[in-house]
Design an enzyme around this catalytic site. Structure first.
Site, PDB file in Angstrom:
ATOM      1  N   ILE A 143       5.529  -2.934  -7.753  1.00 51.04           N
ATOM      2  CA  ILE A 143       4.793  -1.681  -7.924  1.00 51.04           C
ATOM      3  C   ILE A 143       5.390  -0.632  -6.984  1.00 51.04           C
ATOM      4  O   ILE A 143       5.233  -0.725  -5.770  1.00 51.04           O
ATOM      5  CB  ILE A 143       3.289  -1.864  -7.631  1.00 51.04           C
ATOM      6  CG1 ILE A 143       2.695  -2.957  -8.522  1.00 51.04           C
ATOM      7  CG2 ILE A 143       2.545  -0.544  -7.831  1.00 51.04           C
ATOM      8  CD1 ILE A 143       1.253  -3.277  -8.218  1.00 51.04           C
ATOM      9  N   ARG A 144       6.096   0.332  -7.548  1.00 49.52           N
ATOM     10  CA  ARG A 144       6.827   1.323  -6.744  1.00 49.52           C
ATOM     11  C   ARG A 144       7.546   0.609  -5.602  1.00 49.52           C
ATOM     12  O   ARG A 144       7.457   1.008  -4.434  1.00 49.52           O
ATOM     13  CB  ARG A 144       5.885   2.397  -6.210  1.00 49.52           C
ATOM     14  CG  ARG A 144       5.278   3.293  -7.259  1.00 49.52           C
ATOM     15  CD  ARG A 144       4.502   4.440  -6.639  1.00 49.52           C
ATOM     16  NE  ARG A 144       5.376   5.369  -5.943  1.00 49.52           N
ATOM     17  CZ  ARG A 144       4.946   6.371  -5.175  1.00 49.52           C
ATOM     18  NH1 ARG A 144       3.644   6.552  -4.993  1.00 49.52           N
ATOM     19  NH2 ARG A 144       5.799   7.183  -4.580  1.00 49.52           N
ATOM     20  N   ARG A 191      13.148   2.507   0.435  1.00 47.58           N
ATOM     21  CA  ARG A 191      11.696   2.613   0.285  1.00 47.58           C
ATOM     22  C   ARG A 191      11.222   2.532  -1.163  1.00 47.58           C
ATOM     23  O   ARG A 191      10.388   1.705  -1.502  1.00 47.58           O
ATOM     24  CB  ARG A 191      11.201   3.907   0.933  1.00 47.58           C
ATOM     25  CG  ARG A 191       9.692   4.077   0.918  1.00 47.58           C
ATOM     26  CD  ARG A 191       9.271   5.359   1.611  1.00 47.58           C
ATOM     27  NE  ARG A 191       7.832   5.553   1.551  1.00 47.58           N
ATOM     28  CZ  ARG A 191       7.213   6.144   0.542  1.00 47.58           C
ATOM     29  NH1 ARG A 191       7.912   6.606  -0.480  1.00 47.58           N
ATOM     30  NH2 ARG A 191       5.906   6.265   0.546  1.00 47.58           N
ATOM     31  N   HIS A 193       4.481  -8.413  -4.980  1.00 50.29           N
ATOM     32  CA  HIS A 193       3.090  -8.654  -4.576  1.00 50.29           C
ATOM     33  C   HIS A 193       2.581 -10.024  -5.039  1.00 50.29           C
ATOM     34  O   HIS A 193       1.902 -10.128  -6.066  1.00 50.29           O
ATOM     35  CB  HIS A 193       2.178  -7.577  -5.174  1.00 50.29           C
ATOM     36  CG  HIS A 193       2.399  -6.208  -4.636  1.00 50.29           C
ATOM     37  ND1 HIS A 193       1.704  -5.706  -3.565  1.00 50.29           N
ATOM     38  CD2 HIS A 193       3.241  -5.234  -5.021  1.00 50.29           C
ATOM     39  CE1 HIS A 193       2.106  -4.473  -3.313  1.00 50.29           C
ATOM     40  NE2 HIS A 193       3.049  -4.159  -4.181  1.00 50.29           N
ATOM     41  N   CYS A 197       5.824  -5.645   0.101  1.00 50.02           N
ATOM     42  CA  CYS A 197       6.061  -4.288  -0.383  1.00 50.02           C
ATOM     43  C   CYS A 197       6.071  -3.292   0.783  1.00 50.02           C
ATOM     44  O   CYS A 197       7.016  -3.254   1.548  1.00 50.02           O
ATOM     45  CB  CYS A 197       5.039  -3.919  -1.461  1.00 50.02           C
ATOM     46  SG  CYS A 197       5.545  -2.538  -2.497  1.00 50.02           S
ATOM     47  N   GLU A 228       0.120 -11.573  -3.903  1.00 47.42           N
ATOM     48  CA  GLU A 228      -1.348 -11.553  -3.841  1.00 47.42           C
ATOM     49  C   GLU A 228      -1.983 -11.074  -5.147  1.00 47.42           C
ATOM     50  O   GLU A 228      -3.195 -11.236  -5.347  1.00 47.42           O
ATOM     51  CB  GLU A 228      -1.819 -10.681  -2.673  1.00 47.42           C
ATOM     52  CG  GLU A 228      -1.722  -9.179  -2.875  1.00 47.42           C
ATOM     53  CD  GLU A 228      -0.338  -8.602  -2.635  1.00 47.42           C
ATOM     54  OE1 GLU A 228      -0.214  -7.356  -2.597  1.00 47.42           O
ATOM     55  OE2 GLU A 228       0.625  -9.390  -2.480  1.00 47.42           O
ATOM     56  N   GLY A 231       0.849  -1.189   0.000  1.00 55.27           N
ATOM     57  CA  GLY A 231       0.000   0.000   0.000  1.00 55.27           C
ATOM     58  C   GLY A 231       0.883   1.236   0.000  1.00 55.27           C
ATOM     59  O   GLY A 231       2.067   1.160  -0.341  1.00 55.27           O
ATOM     60  N   GLU A 232       0.346   2.351   0.374  1.00 54.84           N
ATOM     61  CA  GLU A 232       1.133   3.585   0.505  1.00 54.84           C
ATOM     62  C   GLU A 232       1.670   3.606   1.925  1.00 54.84           C
ATOM     63  O   GLU A 232       0.930   3.814   2.878  1.00 54.84           O
ATOM     64  CB  GLU A 232       0.240   4.799   0.220  1.00 54.84           C
ATOM     65  CG  GLU A 232       1.002   5.999  -0.337  1.00 54.84           C
ATOM     66  CD  GLU A 232       1.974   6.583   0.683  1.00 54.84           C
ATOM     67  OE1 GLU A 232       3.144   6.816   0.326  1.00 54.84           O
ATOM     68  OE2 GLU A 232       1.553   6.805   1.834  1.00 54.84           O
ATOM     69  N   SER A 233       2.967   3.363   2.064  1.00 52.63           N
ATOM     70  CA  SER A 233       3.527   3.083   3.386  1.00 52.63           C
ATOM     71  C   SER A 233       3.378   4.247   4.360  1.00 52.63           C
ATOM     72  O   SER A 233       3.126   4.034   5.553  1.00 52.63           O
ATOM     73  CB  SER A 233       4.998   2.679   3.270  1.00 52.63           C
ATOM     74  OG  SER A 233       5.755   3.697   2.651  1.00 52.63           O
TER      75      SER A 233
END
Length: 240
Positions: free
Chosen positions: A143-144, A109, A191, A79, A193, A47-49
């Protein structure tokens, strides 16, 4: 009976719950400290950490999450979840963010760059194939994504990835670590998932047995659907 918890503050928690369901296991959303008392293991999704950290702080989750890790219960971070578990993180936004810690590593990060630099790659995963069968490669969705820069002596490297070296005019490549295990902790920079391959989820579930948990009696099973070819396509969300 206890359940498999999935931290559900933000990010791909629904995708993890769906992957567990395909294995015949029930996952439950975790948003409050007291809910951790009902689960035997925990997945911290991508997610957005920074956002996830702020929400975790708002709900006073960090003390309970750290205690969960110290108790030796299995925890898997994907992630952003990897960043949470790391003892040290670099490349953070101004002001940084709070970490859970416990995983003896340093993570960068946004090592692989912005959202448009997201990619998929075949990763060599001999340990996963040895334990779970199937091919010795896994299609990693980045993803990022973060990357692990270094690990302590007790950390087992499960997968790495070749990237161009920063040295000019050498044309050389170097390896960065993208999956590790340290006793009860599992972490992946990618990821699983977001794929139909559930081997990483199966590998994680078995950590409960290996770390002294009664996995066979603490996991609630549901109706399994193991026909991966019929699983719906998952749109990639915006992470990190």
């Amino acid at each position: 009976m206890a359940l498999v918890g999935v931290l559900a503050l933000q990010g791909s928690f629904n995708e993890h719950i769906a992957a567990l369901r395909r294995l015949g296991v029930k996952g439950v959303e975790i948003r409050k400290p007291e809910q951790l008392e009902t689960v035997a293991s925990l997945i911290i999704p991508g997610g957005e950490s920074t956002t996830m950290a702020k929400l975790a702080e708002y709900h006073n989750l960090f003390p309970a999450l750290r205690e969960f890790v110290k108790m030796g219960k299995p925890v898997w971070g994907t992630c952003a979840g990897l960043i949470f578990l790391a003892n040290k993180a670099t490349g953070q936004k101004i002001g940084g963010q709070e970490l859970i810690g416990g995983l003896d590593c340093t993570v960068h990060r946004n090592f692989f760059g912005s959202q448009i630099r997201s990619f998929e790659a075949e990763l060599s995963v001999p340990e996963l194939a040895s334990k779970e069968g199937g091919p010795e490669v896994f299609r990693g969705v980045f993803i990022r994504a973060p990357a692990i820069l270094d690990v302590g002596p007790e950390v087992q490297v499960l997968a790495d990835y070749l990237v161009p070296s920063n040295e000019e005019n050498t044309g050389s490549e170097k390896k960065v670590i993208v999956a590790v295990r340290q006793r009860n902790l599992l972490a992946t920079a990618f990821h699983p998932e977001l794929t139909a391959d559930t081997r990483w989820h199966s590998y994680f579930l078995k950590l409960a047995t290996e770390t002294g948990e009664e996995a066979s009696s603490s996991i609630v099973t549901v109706g399994a659907d193991l026909n991966l070819d019929q699983q719906p396509k998952i749109d990639l969300p915006i992470f990190q």
